[in-house]
Design an enzyme around this catalytic site. Structure first.
Site, PDB file in Angstrom:
ATOM      1  N   ASP A 126       0.817  -1.202   0.000  1.00  0.00           N
ATOM      2  CA  ASP A 126       0.000   0.000   0.000  1.00  0.00           C
ATOM      3  C   ASP A 126       0.861   1.266   0.000  1.00  0.00           C
ATOM      4  O   ASP A 126       0.338   2.379  -0.030  1.00  0.00           O
ATOM      5  CB  ASP A 126      -1.014   0.002   1.142  1.00  0.00           C
ATOM      6  CG  ASP A 126      -0.386  -0.128   2.516  1.00  0.00           C
ATOM      7  OD1 ASP A 126       0.860  -0.101   2.609  1.00  0.00           O
ATOM      8  OD2 ASP A 126      -1.133  -0.264   3.501  1.00  0.00           O
TER       9      ASP A 126
ATOM     10  N   GLU B  43       8.778  -4.680  10.833  1.00  0.00           N
ATOM     11  CA  GLU B  43       9.142  -3.339  10.385  1.00  0.00           C
ATOM     12  C   GLU B  43       9.605  -2.458  11.529  1.00  0.00           C
ATOM     13  O   GLU B  43       8.900  -2.295  12.536  1.00  0.00           O
ATOM     14  CB  GLU B  43       7.968  -2.660   9.651  1.00  0.00           C
ATOM     15  CG  GLU B  43       8.339  -1.273   9.142  1.00  0.00           C
ATOM     16  CD  GLU B  43       7.381  -0.690   8.122  1.00  0.00           C
ATOM     17  OE1 GLU B  43       7.586   0.458   7.692  1.00  0.00           O
ATOM     18  OE2 GLU B  43       6.420  -1.400   7.747  1.00  0.00           O
TER      19      GLU B  43
END
Length: 257
Positions: free
Chosen positions: A44, A181
């Site tokens: 995204d 992440e």
């Protein structure tokens, strides 16, 4: 031979590092695939390519449109597509519908969902039961930008333990891989050593089983680079110079010659 989700798990067991990058169109996907990238994520982060300031505004239709193009350019790599914000968090039927559309309409082999809280773990479990391969994502989750910001996650013991437990829960729910992440190196190592599935790091050190970056960051196309990205070339500069040369030749009537 095309890369499969099971092959990624086998590679972890063999100690073979996994290479992943993002793609947003057929041309980029073809280049990444021919260069030997194992996993191509239609992330995204595409939102930034489309001019949005964050990942939040991008729609499922936009993701599907670009994922179709990416899939048409890939012969070998595993193609995974992000489900965008509020296309899977509201309810299980919504998540099932969104994930099903992605697989049916794009030809991608898997979807990626952010978060490891209990409701999301249950959603992942049900999707996997329905035959939909799911990649998980913990640590810094960009769809929660207004809640988490863009700072490193898991820095204190309590936050690190929460992420560690989320990772375990997602593996038990059936994810075939897990993106870590922007978390500390020691936390990434603990999770990677604990899980049987591969971890794919982005700003999470070399302690992961593989690495992923946003391709526009790697190529030097982004205006702002995240602190954990590495620029391997500066296409923004090269493209600017090429366009300036073309413009000058057109204005001076040197092109076409």
């Amino acid at each position: 031979m095309p890369v499969t989700t099971q092959q990624l798990i086998q590679w972890k067991q063999q100690g073979r590092t996994i290479v992943a990058l993002t793609a947003w169109d057929c041309a980029i996907a073809q280049i990444l695939d021919s260069a030997g990238v194992d996993l191509i994520l239609v992330g995204d982060s595409l939102a930034v390519v489309l001019g949005y300031e964050t990942t939040l505004p991008i729609t499922l239709e936009e993701m599907i449109h670009h994922a179709k193009a990416v899939r048409r350019g890939v012969k070998r790599a595993l193609v995974v597509v992000d489900l965008p914000f509020l296309t899977y968090q509201e309810s299980l039927p919504q998540a099932m519908h969104s994930a099903g559309r992605v697989l049916k309409e794009t030809g991608a082999q898997a979807v990626k969902l952010e978060g490891g809280y209990p409701a999301m773990v249950e959603t992942v479990h049900r999707l996997v039961q329905a035959g939909i391969p799911v990649m998980g994502h913990v640590g810094l989750t960009p769809q929660s930008i207004h809640q988490l910001g863009l700072r490193q996650q898991g820095k204190n013991q309590e936050a690190g333990e929460r992420i560690f437990q989320e990772a375990i829960a997602l593996e038990q729910a059936g994810v075939f891989s897990l993106v870590l992440e922007h978390i500390p190196a020691n936390l990434a190592l603990q999770i990677t050593e604990k899980l049987r599935i591969p971890t794919i790091g982005i700003g999470a050190s070399a302690n992961c089983d593989g690495q992923v970056l946003v391709t526009s960051d790697v190529l030097g196309l982004s205006e702002k680079q995240p602190p954990f990205a590495k620029v391997y070339t500066n296409l923004r500069e090269h493209i600017t110079k090429a366009v300036e040369m073309y413009s000058e030749e057109v204005k001076d009537r040197r092109f076409p010659s």
